[in-house]
Design a protein around this motif. Structure first.
Motif, PDB file in Angstrom:
ATOM      1  N   GLN A 108      68.290  22.759  31.549  1.00  0.00           N
ATOM      2  CA  GLN A 108      69.463  23.623  31.691  1.00  0.00           C
ATOM      3  C   GLN A 108      69.064  24.893  32.434  1.00  0.00           C
ATOM      4  O   GLN A 108      67.926  25.017  32.893  1.00  0.00           O
ATOM      5  CB  GLN A 108      70.071  23.956  30.329  1.00  0.00           C
ATOM      6  CG  GLN A 108      69.083  24.531  29.347  1.00  0.00           C
ATOM      7  CD  GLN A 108      69.711  24.675  27.964  1.00  0.00           C
ATOM      8  OE1 GLN A 108      70.658  25.461  27.805  1.00  0.00           O
ATOM      9  NE2 GLN A 108      69.191  23.912  27.003  1.00  0.00           N
ATOM     10  N   LYS A 109      70.007  25.876  32.527  1.00  0.00           N
ATOM     11  CA  LYS A 109      69.749  27.131  33.217  1.00  0.00           C
ATOM     12  C   LYS A 109      69.317  28.213  32.225  1.00  0.00           C
ATOM     13  O   LYS A 109      69.687  28.180  31.054  1.00  0.00           O
ATOM     14  CB  LYS A 109      70.988  27.615  33.976  1.00  0.00           C
ATOM     15  CG  LYS A 109      71.359  26.717  35.157  1.00  0.00           C
ATOM     16  CD  LYS A 109      72.558  27.276  35.909  1.00  0.00           C
ATOM     17  CE  LYS A 109      72.891  26.426  37.136  1.00  0.00           C
ATOM     18  NZ  LYS A 109      74.048  26.996  37.904  1.00  0.00           N
ATOM     19  N   GLY A 149      67.089  31.365  33.343  1.00  0.00           N
ATOM     20  CA  GLY A 149      67.981  31.865  34.361  1.00  0.00           C
ATOM     21  C   GLY A 149      68.325  33.342  34.149  1.00  0.00           C
ATOM     22  O   GLY A 149      68.020  33.909  33.145  1.00  0.00           O
ATOM     23  N   ALA A 202      65.914  26.163  41.289  1.00  0.00           N
ATOM     24  CA  ALA A 202      65.648  25.041  40.371  1.00  0.00           C
ATOM     25  C   ALA A 202      64.172  24.644  40.454  1.00  0.00           C
ATOM     26  O   ALA A 202      63.520  24.815  41.499  1.00  0.00           O
ATOM     27  CB  ALA A 202      66.530  23.843  40.706  1.00  0.00           C
ATOM     28  N   GLU A 222      71.332  29.918  29.304  1.00  0.00           N
ATOM     29  CA  GLU A 222      72.451  30.401  30.110  1.00  0.00           C
ATOM     30  C   GLU A 222      73.596  30.916  29.250  1.00  0.00           C
ATOM     31  O   GLU A 222      74.151  31.988  29.501  1.00  0.00           O
ATOM     32  CB  GLU A 222      72.939  29.278  31.019  1.00  0.00           C
ATOM     33  CG  GLU A 222      74.174  29.642  31.820  1.00  0.00           C
ATOM     34  CD  GLU A 222      74.718  28.449  32.598  1.00  0.00           C
ATOM     35  OE1 GLU A 222      75.504  28.662  33.522  1.00  0.00           O
ATOM     36  OE2 GLU A 222      74.330  27.295  32.271  1.00  0.00           O
ATOM     37  N   SER A 281      67.365  26.834  37.252  1.00  0.00           N
ATOM     38  CA  SER A 281      67.615  25.649  36.391  1.00  0.00           C
ATOM     39  C   SER A 281      66.347  24.791  36.330  1.00  0.00           C
ATOM     40  O   SER A 281      65.567  24.721  37.291  1.00  0.00           O
ATOM     41  CB  SER A 281      68.780  24.828  36.936  1.00  0.00           C
ATOM     42  OG  SER A 281      68.464  24.304  38.210  1.00  0.00           O
TER      43      SER A 281
END
Length: 567
Positions: free
Chosen positions: A117-118, A11, A34, A69, A139
């Motif tokens: 996850q991001k 991300g 995503a 992230e 994500s």
């Protein structure tokens, strides 16, 4: 300046470094919000970013970094092309950034559940172009990897070849999955290939398979492993092989009234006790399951694999057939049902001995149910089966309840010999005895003896005919002489009474050597005529009586055969 970047799981937020003046409008990035990837597979995140070229030297190297992230750019990255930057341990050899960061390619290999996850992207280029794109954070959703798919390209039929394929989704192009079969049936050849379907990459392993009935019900497993090292991801699918094949009757199971069970494999005869109650089961194997029927001779009895006979009697004796059939074929097993009885001589085959050029042979046949065990006792030595001992050879064969055995003796067997042919089963024993009387009076062959006997017989017939003719003529002359003598003497006693002188009665029932002729009665009137006439005519009365025939031996009595063997 704009660049395209593909990432797997990362991300990004746009942030200028503290103390560094930058124009945020010149630092932009476009990426999907995503992406979804099955566990163990790879995903590529397409991404485009821009930066201010005035902040960078055209001769400097552009470096890219992907972070989680919550991670700071001061910490190790998950992917970078900067060789001086450290990488997170869990990301080693799994996250890959394009060699040409300016083209924006970022690749994530072999995703794990923990990768869900991001992520954000950061770029750095000397002199002062350093920016973290935290406003855009794609994500990554990691889902369960599906099992491979097994497909049968044709029916599974015993003896018919078929292809089986195992299909798995593609991983990273640089890391193809490893596909293998955990159970490889007989006569199979696995081979792998790659196929593109609707733009997706899949891998296929094909199995060339020749099914047999022994493979029915076995498990066939295709296993796919992605990656290597300490955390490989494996998936597999297992199927049961359903092989169709024609029925096979394995055995006949017989349950007797006392609950004893016997199994017969390909029997020719099944023996039961008279009055017993039995249950016959036809044990047939086939896929699909076979339909079983019973028949006796040509009459159908039942359409079930179980046949019950209550209080077995002679009417139940005969040939029985068990027939099994399904869509793939059929099988039949037949046998003779017999009632048990003790050994006895067979009526159609009487025991006998005979001579040939090399010695002589004796043959005996014994009937019983169950089939008899035949043994020979030759001057105290036991022989059986099919065997040879010296000058003695035994050959035995069994057909249903008839056992036949031949004893062959070669060489010099002068003198008397005692032979016994014995038949035995569970019900009892029956011996047949032979007494051989052998002499060495002649060395002629049997053909020579037969020729001599024939010549002697012809000669005897000729002599007999001549004798009859001569005796007939003599009797006629004597009758004429006696008639003339009676006329001349004119005696009142000129006729001989049948009960008078010259008449002897011979009883052939007397034993040989004890024969004594009866004395003739006296007749004074004709004494001179009878005693003085040299051509006197005598009459004899011969009485024959037929001796009683020897009774046939019963099944319970030993049978004795006598044979005289002349050399």
């Amino acid at each position: 300046m704009g660049y395209s970047l593909k990432v797997l799981v990362l991300g990004l937020l746009s942030t200028c470094l503290q103390g560094v003046q930058c124009d945020p409008l010149k630092y932009k990035m476009n990426a999907p919000t995503a992406v979804t990837v099955p566990e163990g597979l790879c995903v590529i995140i397409p991404c485009n970013f821009t930066y201010d070229p005035d902040d960078a030297s055209s001769t400097s190297t552009l470096y890219g970094y992907w972070y989680k992230e919550e991670s700071s750019d001061k910490l190790p990255a998950v992917a970078t092309n900067d060789g001086t930057k450290s990488i997170e341990d869990y990301a080693q050899n799994r996250f890959t950034l394009s060699d040409e960061v300016a083209h924006g390619n970022s690749l994530h290999q072999r995703s794990q559940k923990s990768d869900g996850q991001k992520y954000y992207f950061r770029m750095e280029k000397e002199r002062s172009a350093k920016f973290s794109y935290k406003t855009v954070q794609p994500s990554v959703n990691v889902i369960n990897l599906e099992n491979p798919e097994i497909i049968f390209w044709g029916d599974l039929q015993a003896g018919q070849p078929v292809n089986i394929t195992c299909t798995a989704p593609g991983s990273c192009s640089l890391k193809p999955p490893h596909i293998f079969w955990k159970f490889t049936p007989r006569k199979s050849t696995p081979r792998s290939s790659e196929m593109q379907s609707n733009g997706s990459q899949v891998y296929i392993s094909m199995l060339d398979f020749m099914p047999s009935k022994t493979d029915n019900g076995k498990e066939l497993t295709c296993s796919v492993t992605y990656g290597g090292g300490a955390s490989p991801v494996s998936k597999e699918r297992t199927v049961l092989l359903n092989i169709r094949y024609a029925p096979l009757i394995q055995q006949i199971q017989v349950t007797h009234g006392n609950d004893s069970v016997k199994n017969y494999t390909a029997p020719s005869q099944i023996v039961v006790e008279k009055g017993d109650s039995v249950v016959l089961r036809c044990m047939a194997e086939g896929n699909p399951p076979a339909n079983v029927t019973w028949a006796k001779e040509s009459a159908n009895l039942t359409t079930d694999k179980v046949l019950k006979l209550s209080s077995v009697k002679m009417q139940d004796v005969g040939e029985y057939k068990c027939h099994a059939q399904n869509s793939e074929g059929s099988d039949t097993m037949s046998f003779q049902l017999s009632i048990a009885y003790r050994p006895r001589p067979c009526k159609q085959k009487r025991p006998h001995c005979w001579r040939d050029d090399s010695g002589f042979q004796c043959n005996c046949s014994i009937c019983s149910s169950p089939m008899p065990r035949i043994q020979w006792l030759v001057d105290g030595e036991t022989l059986e089966g099919n065997t040879t001992k010296g000058y003695k050879q035994v050959t035995t064969w069994i057909e249903m309840d008839v056992g036949t055995s031949t004893l062959r003796l070669t060489g010099n067997w002068d003198g008397d010999h005692h032979l016994v042919c014995s038949g035995t089963n569970a019900k009892g024993e029956y011996p047949i005895m032979f007494f051989l009387f052998s002499s060495a009076e002649s060395n002629w062959s049997q053909s020579t003896i037969n020729a001599v006997v024939a010549v002697l017989a012809v000669f005897a017939i000729v002599v007999l005919i001549v004798a009859i003719v001569l005796i007939s003529k003599k009797c006629q002359r004597k009758s004429m002489t006696d008639l003339e003598s009676h006329k001349k003497l004119r005696t009142p006693h000129s006729e001989i009474s049948p009960s008078g002188q010259g008449f002897n009665t011979i009883d052939l029932n007397k034993e040989a050597g004890n024969y004594v002729p009866k004395e003739p009665e006296k007749a004074e009137e004709s004494a001179d005529i009878v005693s003085n006439d040299p051509e006197e005519l005598h009459y004899a009365s011969i009485t024959f009586s037929v001796p009683n025939q020897m009774p046939e031996p019963t099944s319970e009595e030993p049978q004795t055969e006598y044979a005289e063997i002349k050399r």
